[in-house]
Write a protein that holds these residues in place. Sequence first.
Motif, mmCIF file in Angstrom:
data_model
loop_
_atom_site.group_PDB
_atom_site.id
_atom_site.type_symbol
_atom_site.label_atom_id
_atom_site.label_comp_id
_atom_site.label_asym_id
_atom_site.label_seq_id
_atom_site.Cartn_x
_atom_site.Cartn_y
_atom_site.Cartn_z
ATOM 1 N N THR A 1354 0.823 -1.225 0.000
ATOM 2 C CA THR A 1354 0.000 0.000 0.000
ATOM 3 C C THR A 1354 0.849 1.264 0.000
ATOM 4 O OG1 THR A 1354 -0.021 0.084 2.402
ATOM 5 C CG2 THR A 1354 -1.798 -1.140 1.343
ATOM 6 N N GLY A 1355 2.112 1.156 0.457
ATOM 7 C CA GLY A 1355 2.907 2.381 0.570
ATOM 8 C C GLY A 1355 2.592 3.152 1.842
ATOM 9 N N TYR A 1356 1.804 2.520 2.756
ATOM 10 C CA TYR A 1356 1.484 3.202 4.012
ATOM 11 C C TYR A 1356 2.085 2.452 5.184
ATOM 12 C CZ TYR A 1356 -1.701 6.512 1.952
ATOM 13 O OH TYR A 1356 -2.217 7.555 1.228
ATOM 14 N N LEU A 1357 2.577 3.198 6.169
ATOM 15 C CA LEU A 1357 3.064 2.584 7.397
ATOM 16 C C LEU A 1357 1.904 2.458 8.374
ATOM 17 C CD1 LEU A 1357 6.374 4.538 7.957
ATOM 18 C CD2 LEU A 1357 6.147 2.128 7.383
ATOM 19 N N GLY A 1358 1.899 1.340 9.081
ATOM 20 C CA GLY A 1358 0.846 1.166 10.067
ATOM 21 C C GLY A 1358 1.192 -0.035 10.929
ATOM 22 N N PHE A 1359 0.271 -0.385 11.822
ATOM 23 C CA PHE A 1359 0.507 -1.585 12.616
ATOM 24 C C PHE A 1359 -0.826 -2.232 12.943
ATOM 25 C CE2 PHE A 1359 0.222 1.996 15.492
ATOM 26 C CZ PHE A 1359 -0.551 1.552 16.549
ATOM 27 N N LEU A 1360 -0.778 -3.528 13.200
ATOM 28 C CA LEU A 1360 -1.973 -4.267 13.605
ATOM 29 C C LEU A 1360 -1.865 -4.515 15.099
ATOM 30 C CD1 LEU A 1360 -2.257 -6.919 10.803
ATOM 31 C CD2 LEU A 1360 -4.050 -5.327 11.444
ATOM 32 N N ARG A 1361 -3.001 -4.521 15.755
ATOM 33 C CA ARG A 1361 -2.966 -4.792 17.180
ATOM 34 C C ARG A 1361 -4.190 -5.598 17.541
ATOM 35 N NH1 ARG A 1361 -4.812 -1.968 21.543
ATOM 36 N NH2 ARG A 1361 -3.788 -2.593 23.471
ATOM 37 N N ARG A 1362 -3.961 -6.721 18.181
ATOM 38 C CA ARG A 1362 -5.078 -7.561 18.597
ATOM 39 C C ARG A 1362 -5.733 -6.910 19.805
ATOM 40 N NH1 ARG A 1362 -5.481 -13.858 17.757
ATOM 41 N NH2 ARG A 1362 -6.285 -13.029 15.828
ATOM 42 N N THR A 1363 -7.040 -6.712 19.744
ATOM 43 C CA THR A 1363 -7.719 -6.031 20.862
ATOM 44 C C THR A 1363 -8.470 -7.054 21.701
ATOM 45 O OG1 THR A 1363 -9.743 -5.739 19.597
ATOM 46 C CG2 THR A 1363 -8.092 -3.999 19.409
ATOM 47 N N GLU A 1364 -9.040 -6.563 22.784
ATOM 48 C CA GLU A 1364 -9.804 -7.446 23.675
ATOM 49 C C GLU A 1364 -11.224 -7.661 23.142
ATOM 50 O OE1 GLU A 1364 -8.341 -8.878 26.264
ATOM 51 O OE2 GLU A 1364 -6.523 -7.810 25.639
ATOM 52 N N LEU A 1365 -11.601 -6.912 22.081
ATOM 53 C CA LEU A 1365 -12.979 -6.972 21.584
ATOM 54 C C LEU A 1365 -13.167 -8.206 20.701
ATOM 55 C CD1 LEU A 1365 -13.008 -3.250 20.502
ATOM 56 C CD2 LEU A 1365 -13.970 -4.181 22.592
ATOM 57 N N THR A 1366 -14.423 -8.617 20.551
ATOM 58 C CA THR A 1366 -14.667 -9.737 19.630
ATOM 59 C C THR A 1366 -15.473 -9.205 18.461
ATOM 60 O OG1 THR A 1366 -16.617 -10.220 20.916
ATOM 61 C CG2 THR A 1366 -14.673 -11.541 21.358
ATOM 62 N N ASP A 1367 -15.244 -9.808 17.281
ATOM 63 C CA ASP A 1367 -16.014 -9.356 16.118
ATOM 64 C C ASP A 1367 -17.193 -10.299 15.898
ATOM 65 O OD1 ASP A 1367 -14.925 -11.600 15.008
ATOM 66 O OD2 ASP A 1367 -13.286 -10.517 14.039
ATOM 67 N N ALA A 1368 -17.904 -10.096 14.794
ATOM 68 C CA ALA A 1368 -19.159 -10.817 14.561
ATOM 69 C C ALA A 1368 -18.959 -12.326 14.600
ATOM 70 C CB ALA A 1368 -19.734 -10.388 13.216
ATOM 71 N N SER A 1369 -17.784 -12.788 14.141
ATOM 72 C CA SER A 1369 -17.584 -14.245 14.080
ATOM 73 C C SER A 1369 -17.116 -14.800 15.417
ATOM 74 C CB SER A 1369 -16.543 -14.563 13.006
ATOM 75 O OG SER A 1369 -15.352 -13.866 13.312
ATOM 76 N N GLY A 1370 -17.017 -13.927 16.432
ATOM 77 C CA GLY A 1370 -16.596 -14.421 17.750
ATOM 78 C C GLY A 1370 -15.092 -14.459 17.916
ATOM 79 N N GLU A 1371 -14.342 -14.117 16.859
ATOM 80 C CA GLU A 1371 -12.881 -14.094 16.984
ATOM 81 C C GLU A 1371 -12.473 -12.810 17.708
ATOM 82 O OE1 GLU A 1371 -10.423 -16.238 15.579
ATOM 83 O OE2 GLU A 1371 -12.155 -17.583 15.482
ATOM 84 N N ARG A 1372 -11.219 -12.812 18.237
ATOM 85 C CA ARG A 1372 -10.733 -11.529 18.775
ATOM 86 C C ARG A 1372 -10.476 -10.583 17.626
ATOM 87 N NH1 ARG A 1372 -6.074 -12.331 23.020
ATOM 88 N NH2 ARG A 1372 -5.949 -10.074 22.802
ATOM 89 N N HIS A 1373 -10.785 -9.330 17.847
ATOM 90 C CA HIS A 1373 -10.768 -8.363 16.750
ATOM 91 C C HIS A 1373 -9.372 -7.761 16.561
ATOM 92 C CE1 HIS A 1373 -11.633 -4.909 14.352
ATOM 93 N NE2 HIS A 1373 -11.301 -4.090 15.321
ATOM 94 N N ASP A 1374 -8.900 -7.766 15.323
ATOM 95 C CA ASP A 1374 -7.612 -7.133 15.011
ATOM 96 C C ASP A 1374 -7.862 -5.741 14.457
ATOM 97 O OD1 ASP A 1374 -5.665 -9.255 15.518
ATOM 98 O OD2 ASP A 1374 -6.796 -10.336 13.982
#
Length: 1495
Positions: A1354-1374
């Motif tokens: 993408t040409g963009y700097l960023g980072f992913l972070r696993r949060t304490e929240l869960t998404d619709a599928s019940g997984e932890r939200h990134d």
Amino acid sequence: MAHERRPPMAPSASRYHRRRSSGTRDERYRSDVHTEAVQAALAKHKERKMAVPMPSKRRSLVVQTSMDAYTPPDTSSGSEEEGGQGEGTPTSSQGSVSMEHWISRAIHQGSTTSSSSSSTQSGGSGAAGRLADVLAQTHVENHSAPPDVTTYTSEHPVQVERPQVSTVPRTTPKYGNAKLMETGDGVPVSSRVSAKIQQLVNTLKQPRRPPLREFFVDDFEELLEVQQPDPNQPRPEGAQMVAIRGEPLGVVTNWPPSLEAALQRWGTISPKAPCLTTMDTNGKPLYVLTYGKLWSRSIKVAYNILHKLGTKQEPMVRPGDRVALVFPNNDPAAFMVAFYGCLLAEVVPVPIEVPLTRKDAGSQQIGFLLGSCGVTVALTSDACHKGLPKGPTGEIPQFKGWPKLLWFVTESKHLSKPPRDWFPHIKDANNDTAYIEYKTCKDGSVLGVTVTRIALLTHCQALTQSCGYTEAEIIVNVLDFKKDVGLWHGILTSVMNMMHVISIPYSLMKVNPLSWIQKVCQYKAKVACVKSRDMHWALVAHRDQRDINLSSLRMLVVADGSNPWSISSCDAFLNVFQSKGLRPEVICPCASSAEALTVAIRRPTDDSNQPPGRGVLSMQGLSYGVIRVDSEERLSVLTVQDVGTVMPGALMCVVKPEGVPQLCRTDEIGELCVCSIATGMSYYGLSGMTKNTFEVFPTSSSGAPISEYPFTRTGLLGFIGPGGLVFVSGKMDGLMVVSGRRHNADDIVATALAVEPMKFVYRGRIAVFSVTVLHDERIVVVAEQRPDSTEEDSFQWMSRVLQAIDSIHNVGVFCLALVPANTLPKTPLGGIHLSETKQLFLEGSLHPCNVLMCPHTCVTNLPKPRQKQPEIGPASVMVGNLVSGKRIAQASGRDLGQIEDNDQARKFLFLSEVLQWRAQTTPDHVLFTLLSSKGAVLSSLTCLQLHKRAEKIAAMLMERGHLQDGDHVALVYPPGIDLIAAFYGCLYAGCVPITVRPPHPQNIATTLPTVKMIVEVSRSACVMTSQVISKLLKSKEASAAVDVRAWPPVLDTDDLPKKKPPQLYKPSNPDTLAYLDFSVSTTGMLAGVKMSHTATSAFCRSIKLQCELYPSREVAICLDPYCGLGFVLWCLCSVYSGHQSILIPPSELEVNPALWLLAVSQFRVRDTFCSYSVMELCTKGLGLQTESLKSRGLDLSRVRTCVVVAEERPRIALTQSFSKLFKDLGLHPRAVSTSFGCRVNLAICLQGTSGPDPTTVYVDMRALRHDRVRLVERGSPHSLPLMESGKILPGVRIIIANPETKGPLGDSHLGEIWVHCAHNGSGYFTVYGDEALQSDHFNSRLSFGDTQTVWARTGYLGFLRRTELTDASGERHDALYVVGALDEAMELRGMRYHPIDIETSVIRTHKSIMECAVFPWTNLLVVVVELEGSEQEALDLVPLVTNAVLEEHYLIVGVVVVVDIGVIPINSRGEKQRMHLRDGFLADQLDPIYVAYNM
């Protein structure tokens, strides 16, 4: 101590006198030693060619003056308007020899001490010279690339015999990194430091790591350099001093028991004796106050204060209360009567200045003092009362910050006569407070020093004894009689001795500077009290006078005799007036302070053979607080004169200025402290400060107090020389500690004033103060410029002042500003109000007309430039999904394949088929509605209408355009429905559409070339447009901007053929091109991205699923429909999902800012999309209208998603202020979110309907510069809020990779965002054949780990972070956090900076900065700011911007450019085009208001 008591005609003394001028030169502040030193220093600089770029202003070109163009600083320097036949060159060849000798000494001594390596290693402002080289883009010998100014390496070593110095950074070398540290003999110091100490220092330097849960940290933390003590600095070596006792205070038999008793005595036994004669502005005696009148009137005032204010039961003023005395400087008689009236009534007078306006420079602070003293009554004179500002009803308004006052006029005619039996109670002097003298501190606050009656009397006795006052002597007083020396001699001691005071008001001195000398002659006065200024003025004006005779004077008290420039005034004055009868021993400098009253005074002697004490001190030594006697030939010396001996009855010692009051050594400078009855008692109402100042117990080195009685700190710095003579070298208030060395503001003023020629600035109108920037004090010099001086002259003078201060004081000036004449805030007696000037400077309202900043030379404590650390490479162990023990940073949206939905449109591979299907099944379903600026529906399209129009357009393309399958067609339409129809027409005809923003009719010259460029680059075979635009493309204005004959065929679609095409085109392969997405990136690159049919359908499906779009939905879209997600939402999504799109062209919001929100409310929309520029328009345009919108029924409570479409880091401040503003209209704060897309993938994240709310984290901005993420608490220093850029779309996979090594990174690590997804673009469409360069944007592979998957970068700097929240599928939200574009990021000092962070800091600095953009140029940071307001404010911004960027980002700004509003180019998405701006700056096309080059 060079306390020379030599016969007056010793050879060196005679040379000293021969060097004295005939007094015609403007002598006020200058010791000649100093002037010649400055000349020599400048001559030394002249050897090195120096090209300082002049700042450019409107109406003047950038002139690059070289030092060769400067006038050589010669030794003769009498300037014409200051009159007279110059000084002439020194007599005998010996004078000129000494000049050369000085220069050579100066050059050789420039580096004997290693402190010079901090600011004068390359002989003065070396970095300035080098910066100039960079700016002039000259070729520097030992660099192929332009030199990096920011690392401070000295490229031009001055000393040839020590070449290794040239690589030592200019910062004062540390031990810590065992850099070579030069000493006098060129031996590197590190070899002398024992290994043990070295080790200790190294461990001390290692930063302690903060314990962090979530991250591992490099050993490297960004640390500001701490100033290391210089191992060669001079240290005091003398014995510990002993306190010096003054002569005993002899009690003379007829001394009165109190001052009131003295007044009573003279008022009754010699009522006709004159006490005070006042002058009018012509110098004629205005009024003579006799002792009899003073006595009777004072009684009257006392009676009226006590008995005529308030009621009998409740008098307003009782004995012991405080009252203000407000009298003008030309009315000492009224003041004297009021003052003694207060003493007789036993109330406490607080003399203050007359408040001229409601907002006088220091009057607010004086108001605070009056309030804290509980003052309710102000005594004033009739004339003064009439002159005070009045309200409409004639009452005196309450001044800002003042308590409510009753104004009481003290003229006799207004007062009642006391009854026969009333008589004031005259007591012996006691410990009650007699009066309060106000004192202005360094920071501008005003304190009241209380003086008791016994201190008052004792002080008068001590002065009488020191000065040998006798009855009926005549004394001429030029000083302010309300405080300090003027009050003590001219109002108090004079009455004790029945003297006659001739008072000369300031207003008369302005008209006739010789008036005081004339009065001395006229009255044959024995004593005169003056300041250096008065002597200086008399020198300038004395030529016209013939009959001056000063032989009557036995004592000339110089009140500011302790200032560095007073010695030259005294010498010059004596030189000129010795022939007029002035005897040398008459000149008596004194030192005083509000706290300790008179500290020391030189006694008048009868012995003319005993010359006064002189000290020629090394400036270098003084800066370390050490006394080192020097020869007068040295460049950097300070000549000081003694201020006599300790006062009778007092004990004096010198203590260390900071910390415990420990006695100094004999060769050490410290603060003078006095133990005596005759000092102030306290600061009124401030017990803590009182304790620190008036109750000091000095201790010896063993820690034992030296006396049981408390001492008072005088606020004066100095030492006691041989013979008990007191020398003052400066004031505590004027002390500036710059990287551990002390400098005195007055000394720096003296150096600035010695720089010739003085034609550009006014003498005495120079302010020097320090401001704290980046944990150290920085020196600022502000001077008033004469109106007739040219830009170039002033600039030359400024650069020479910088060099002089650099050479003589070994310290850099951070900022030198010139302001127009008479604009600096004044004190009541016409001096500069220093704290107010500093305040104006800091808040950016000084309005200078010239500014020169030198951060490159001054700031030596920046962190070291960063060396890149090797990242996790393929060698590190990968186990499963772990890199070095961290989870790999990867995340994905829902899997498209597994989602079960009844999506009918999935059956079709192509959008054109979806449209035909909708036209058959739901022909009358409305897909698009276009709104006008009034909010009315302009036009709408159903499925069938769109299908029909698209068919007609396809027929037209085949017929009139003769186009083949796969030909490219440019669609140049305003935002609307025609654009949509034309797009599907192209698909039906098998052509590839390219949407292009039409040229702006008011701005053809700049917008049309972009249209032309896109048409050419995209190889469009024809242009489709409306009739209006078709005419515009071929108009006369257009032909001025582009070659109109080179357009491909232009078809206008306003009148379409009636027939439909024989058959609709069906693509054979879904991977063929559907359309081209052309846009200009923020860096100004034009690129077209190829979008295949597969990608287009996948894209629409992904958005449909994320936002739950169905035919029954309405979506409001306020975006530009030409590229990216804006185009997809405007043209494609409705056809795929069947929902109704309400289209609002963003340009209509400029006419009606409420249009978008009203539409959202009126159509009851649940989902809406906008851009940052739309959000900003609403925030700024509707900020004050929320109430009226509410009354019009605007309701935003149904909105569940309001998404900002962007290709950048979320603008959290804007989204938050938008949410706050419209919360009252029902907008739910969680509804507002952002999306993220880029060139390679138009939408990666988008906050959908389900899923957790977007999260915000705070990261450490300093760690980001090192490409590290470090989470911190909200509100911690250097914290930066980052908001998640929406949820990852279905079918999208993301990984974070190292942009250099292409290896995967761990969770919470900063890297480039890579994306793998069905709707990625399939490549760039370019003509220029650099596909190879760009191909890895679309198909990159990781260097290790999963090396099979093809990713787009993408040409963009960023980072992913696993949060304490869960998404619709019940997984932890990134959560994905975007930090900024790699293309935009600036590499400075080895660190990565994102422009937006610096811009945010800059915009916060001043209310007039509307917008800001930064970019690097060579290694300099250029800051461009848009100024809203008058051009006078332009120069205020330069220091503010420089300070803010230094403080918050540890970067030195190289160039500050101030431009008009609207100069910073912004693209349609509201992003700044910094590279365009840079090109405009380099090509000199910005028409800036001001450009400042920081040195």
